[in-house]
Design a protein around this motif. Structure first.
Motif, PDB file in Angstrom:
ATOM      1  N   LEU A 193       0.686  -1.769   0.024  1.00  0.00           N
ATOM      2  CA  LEU A 193       0.334   0.010   0.007  1.00  0.00           C
ATOM      3  C   LEU A 193       0.797   0.991   0.157  1.00  0.00           C
ATOM      4  N   GLY A 194       1.831   1.158   0.696  1.00  0.00           N
ATOM      5  CA  GLY A 194       2.689   2.320   0.649  1.00  0.00           C
ATOM      6  C   GLY A 194       3.216   2.981  -0.979  1.00  0.00           C
ATOM      7  N   LEU A 195       4.328   1.655  -1.142  1.00  0.00           N
ATOM      8  CA  LEU A 195       4.859   1.647  -2.450  1.00  0.00           C
ATOM      9  C   LEU A 195       3.652   2.119  -3.518  1.00  0.00           C
ATOM     10  N   LEU A 196       1.968   1.623  -3.860  1.00  0.00           N
ATOM     11  CA  LEU A 196       0.942   2.296  -4.371  1.00  0.00           C
ATOM     12  C   LEU A 196       1.283   3.710  -4.344  1.00  0.00           C
ATOM     13  N   ALA A 197       0.963   4.011  -2.945  1.00  0.00           N
ATOM     14  CA  ALA A 197       0.871   5.658  -2.497  1.00  0.00           C
ATOM     15  C   ALA A 197       1.888   6.445  -2.944  1.00  0.00           C
ATOM     16  N   LEU A 198       2.854   6.041  -2.748  1.00  0.00           N
ATOM     17  CA  LEU A 198       4.106   6.979  -3.504  1.00  0.00           C
ATOM     18  C   LEU A 198       4.491   6.787  -4.916  1.00  0.00           C
ATOM     19  N   ALA A 199       4.143   5.793  -5.595  1.00  0.00           N
ATOM     20  CA  ALA A 199       4.106   5.384  -7.211  1.00  0.00           C
ATOM     21  C   ALA A 199       2.924   6.796  -7.595  1.00  0.00           C
ATOM     22  N   VAL A 200       1.699   6.374  -7.128  1.00  0.00           N
ATOM     23  CA  VAL A 200       0.575   7.861  -7.719  1.00  0.00           C
ATOM     24  C   VAL A 200       0.787   8.982  -7.197  1.00  0.00           C
ATOM     25  N   GLY A 201       1.983   9.391  -6.030  1.00  0.00           N
ATOM     26  CA  GLY A 201       1.614  10.636  -5.644  1.00  0.00           C
ATOM     27  C   GLY A 201       2.811  11.335  -6.975  1.00  0.00           C
ATOM     28  N   LEU A 202       4.095  10.268  -6.966  1.00  0.00           N
ATOM     29  CA  LEU A 202       5.562  10.844  -7.728  1.00  0.00           C
ATOM     30  C   LEU A 202       4.935  10.925  -9.600  1.00  0.00           C
ATOM     31  N   TRP A 203       3.447  10.287  -9.637  1.00  0.00           N
ATOM     32  CA  TRP A 203       2.899  10.218 -11.161  1.00  0.00           C
ATOM     33  C   TRP A 203       2.765  11.269 -10.997  1.00  0.00           C
ATOM     34  N   GLY A 204       1.946  11.763 -10.406  1.00  0.00           N
ATOM     35  CA  GLY A 204       1.319  13.325 -10.242  1.00  0.00           C
ATOM     36  C   GLY A 204       1.819  13.894 -10.422  1.00  0.00           C
ATOM     37  N   LEU A 205       2.952  13.877  -9.573  1.00  0.00           N
ATOM     38  CA  LEU A 205       3.557  15.548  -9.530  1.00  0.00           C
ATOM     39  C   LEU A 205       4.407  15.793 -10.946  1.00  0.00           C
ATOM     40  N   ALA A 206       4.945  13.939 -11.721  1.00  0.00           N
ATOM     41  CA  ALA A 206       5.356  14.005 -13.172  1.00  0.00           C
ATOM     42  C   ALA A 206       4.029  14.693 -13.753  1.00  0.00           C
ATOM     43  N   VAL A 207       3.164  14.143 -13.336  1.00  0.00           N
ATOM     44  CA  VAL A 207       2.361  14.591 -15.084  1.00  0.00           C
ATOM     45  C   VAL A 207       2.557  16.108 -14.667  1.00  0.00           C
TER      46      VAL A 207
ATOM     47  N   HIS B 116      -8.541  32.128   7.181  1.00  0.00           N
ATOM     48  CA  HIS B 116      -8.099  32.517   6.155  1.00  0.00           C
ATOM     49  C   HIS B 116      -6.983  31.904   5.401  1.00  0.00           C
ATOM     50  N   THR B 117      -7.625  30.429   5.473  1.00  0.00           N
ATOM     51  CA  THR B 117      -6.737  29.278   4.691  1.00  0.00           C
ATOM     52  C   THR B 117      -7.701  29.042   3.314  1.00  0.00           C
ATOM     53  N   LEU B 118      -8.718  30.113   3.793  1.00  0.00           N
ATOM     54  CA  LEU B 118      -9.902  29.703   2.642  1.00  0.00           C
ATOM     55  C   LEU B 118      -9.745  31.035   1.859  1.00  0.00           C
ATOM     56  N   LYS B 119      -9.224  31.818   1.774  1.00  0.00           N
ATOM     57  CA  LYS B 119      -9.356  33.551   1.117  1.00  0.00           C
ATOM     58  C   LYS B 119      -7.936  33.073   0.167  1.00  0.00           C
ATOM     59  N   VAL B 120      -6.962  32.150   1.238  1.00  0.00           N
ATOM     60  CA  VAL B 120      -5.554  32.275   0.008  1.00  0.00           C
ATOM     61  C   VAL B 120      -5.757  30.797  -1.370  1.00  0.00           C
ATOM     62  N   ALA B 121      -6.456  30.268  -0.538  1.00  0.00           N
ATOM     63  CA  ALA B 121      -7.539  29.300  -1.620  1.00  0.00           C
ATOM     64  C   ALA B 121      -7.736  29.780  -2.652  1.00  0.00           C
ATOM     65  N   ILE B 122      -8.822  30.886  -2.245  1.00  0.00           N
ATOM     66  CA  ILE B 122      -9.674  31.638  -3.493  1.00  0.00           C
ATOM     67  C   ILE B 122      -8.587  32.200  -4.196  1.00  0.00           C
ATOM     68  N   THR B 123      -7.479  33.307  -3.633  1.00  0.00           N
ATOM     69  CA  THR B 123      -6.343  33.816  -4.384  1.00  0.00           C
ATOM     70  C   THR B 123      -5.554  32.678  -5.768  1.00  0.00           C
ATOM     71  N   HIS B 124      -5.540  31.972  -4.907  1.00  0.00           N
ATOM     72  CA  HIS B 124      -4.597  30.606  -5.833  1.00  0.00           C
ATOM     73  C   HIS B 124      -5.541  30.074  -6.359  1.00  0.00           C
ATOM     74  N   TYR B 125      -6.413  29.994  -6.882  1.00  0.00           N
ATOM     75  CA  TYR B 125      -7.813  29.204  -7.896  1.00  0.00           C
ATOM     76  C   TYR B 125      -7.352  28.606  -8.445  1.00  0.00           C
ATOM     77  N   GLN B 126      -6.854  29.451  -9.577  1.00  0.00           N
ATOM     78  CA  GLN B 126      -6.523  29.317 -10.993  1.00  0.00           C
ATOM     79  C   GLN B 126      -4.905  28.827 -11.406  1.00  0.00           C
ATOM     80  N   ASP B 127      -4.110  28.447  -9.930  1.00  0.00           N
ATOM     81  CA  ASP B 127      -2.977  28.510  -9.928  1.00  0.00           C
ATOM     82  C   ASP B 127      -2.796  26.694  -9.681  1.00  0.00           C
ATOM     83  N   ASP B 128      -3.271  25.698  -9.516  1.00  0.00           N
ATOM     84  CA  ASP B 128      -3.022  24.602  -9.325  1.00  0.00           C
ATOM     85  C   ASP B 128      -4.562  23.950  -9.657  1.00  0.00           C
ATOM     86  N   PRO B 129      -4.303  22.719 -10.740  1.00  0.00           N
ATOM     87  CA  PRO B 129      -5.771  21.959 -10.349  1.00  0.00           C
ATOM     88  C   PRO B 129      -6.102  21.711  -9.424  1.00  0.00           C
TER      89      PRO B 129
END
Length: 330
Positions: A87-101, A181-194
């Motif tokens: 399970l840990g290796l699967l999570a690691l592979a999915v995370g690295l794939w998401g970052l690389a894509v 405050h966290t939600l307001k920061v997320a609203i500011t960066h809404y288009q920056d990260d899918p």
């Protein structure tokens, strides 16, 4: 006596057989009994043993096997850690794939928000896989060193989880105040990260809210601000709409078009006016028991793994005492 004649002094059955071994004749390999195969299998059965350990096992004879109860503990420790390592290796592979894509591997460090939600998946998968592999190999090879490392890692994780739980309880009030405050920061960066856009949309759709404190918080976004020259100026995301599909099969992304120019009564017919910060606090309070239950289950699983590894270490220590009883009495 000529060649080919049989000696009358020897019986006919003895012809062709080797003469009996006399006291003066040296022992040859053909007269030696072959070594028992059980000793060889017992000495060389473990493929994880070092050459020195194999030589000692060869000189001592067959290794002492673990008792039935300790063997069951060994199997449980191995299979449980093998599952968690997968399970840990699967999570690691999915995370690295998401970052690389997305091309965000190693970028965005030091920003107002975490670099990427996938980074947490990578770190979590790496820790789980390394710790579980240590326990899995320690049980398979009966390695006391790997099992001690596994126990130390589990104890360290339990301490970190206890500290994190204590901090959450101690700073529960400030954490709730920081949600807005966290939600307001997320609203500011809404288009920056899918991924961030997806999470914020799911929060607004699930809690039926818009913005942090109110729907006017979207004025802080560069694209939705009414002074923006783009086509999204004075608009809101489709996740703010009361009926984003408008009785259709697909989401109408223009359902919040120019809503920020309307008055509050007219805007309330199209989008949610209440912010997500109060709704999110209510959701956290309503699900605090479920989150606490999940944390308790995780701690119990780690405690069970620690107990199994400790019992296996004791069994290995007892086996070592049996195999090496020490020098006898003079």
């Amino acid at each position: 006596m000529e060649k080919g004649e049989r000696s009358p002094l020897l019986p006919q059955d003895a012809v062709g057989q080797e003469p009996p071994l006399s006291m003066d004749s040296p022992a040859t390999p053909s007269h030696l009994d072959p070594a028992p195969q059980g000793d060889k299998l017992g000495s060389w059965g473990c493929c994880c043993c070092t050459p020195g350990a194999k030589h000692q096992a060869w000189s001592r004879g067959p290794a002492t096997s673990l008792p039935m109860g300790s063997s069951c503990i060994k199997c449980l420790t191995f299979f449980s850690n093998f599952l968690f390592s997968l399970l840990g290796l699967l999570a690691l592979a999915v995370g690295l794939w998401g970052l690389a894509v997305k091309g965000s591997l190693g970028s965005g460090l030091g920003g107002a928000l975490p670099p990427d939600p996938m980074l947490g998946l990578v770190l979590g998968g790496l820790v789980v896989s390394l710790v579980s592999l240590a326990g899995c190999l320690g049980a398979l090879c009966e390695s006391s060193g790997l099992l001690r490392c596994f126990c130390g890692a589990i104890l360290g994780l339990l301490v970190l989880e206890a500290v994190a739980g204590a901090l959450v309880v101690a700073f529960w009030g400030p954490l709730q105040d920081g949600l807005e405050h966290t939600l307001k920061v997320a609203i500011t960066h809404y288009q920056d990260d899918p991924d961030l856009r997806f999470l914020l949309d799911q929060v607004q759709l699930g809690l039926r809210c818009c913005g942090a404190a109110s729907y006017q918080d979207w004025q802080q976004n560069l694209y939705f601000n009414c002074s923006s020259p783009g086509v999204q100026a004075c608009s809101l995301p489709a996740s703010c709409c009361i009926n984003p599909q408008e009785d259709g099969a697909s989401v109408n992304t223009q359902c919040g078009f120019r809503v920020l120019r309307l008055d509050q009564a007219a805007a309330g017919q199209v989008v949610y006016l209440e912010g997500c910060s109060p709704r999110l606090q209510q959701w956290l309070l309503g699900n605090i028991l479920a989150m606490g239950g999940c944390a308790i289950v995780i701690v119990l699983v780690q405690g069970a793994e620690l107990l199994l590894a400790t019992q296996l270490l004791r069994a290995l220590a007892a086996q070592k005492v049996v195999e090496d009883p020490g020098p006898g009495p003079p």
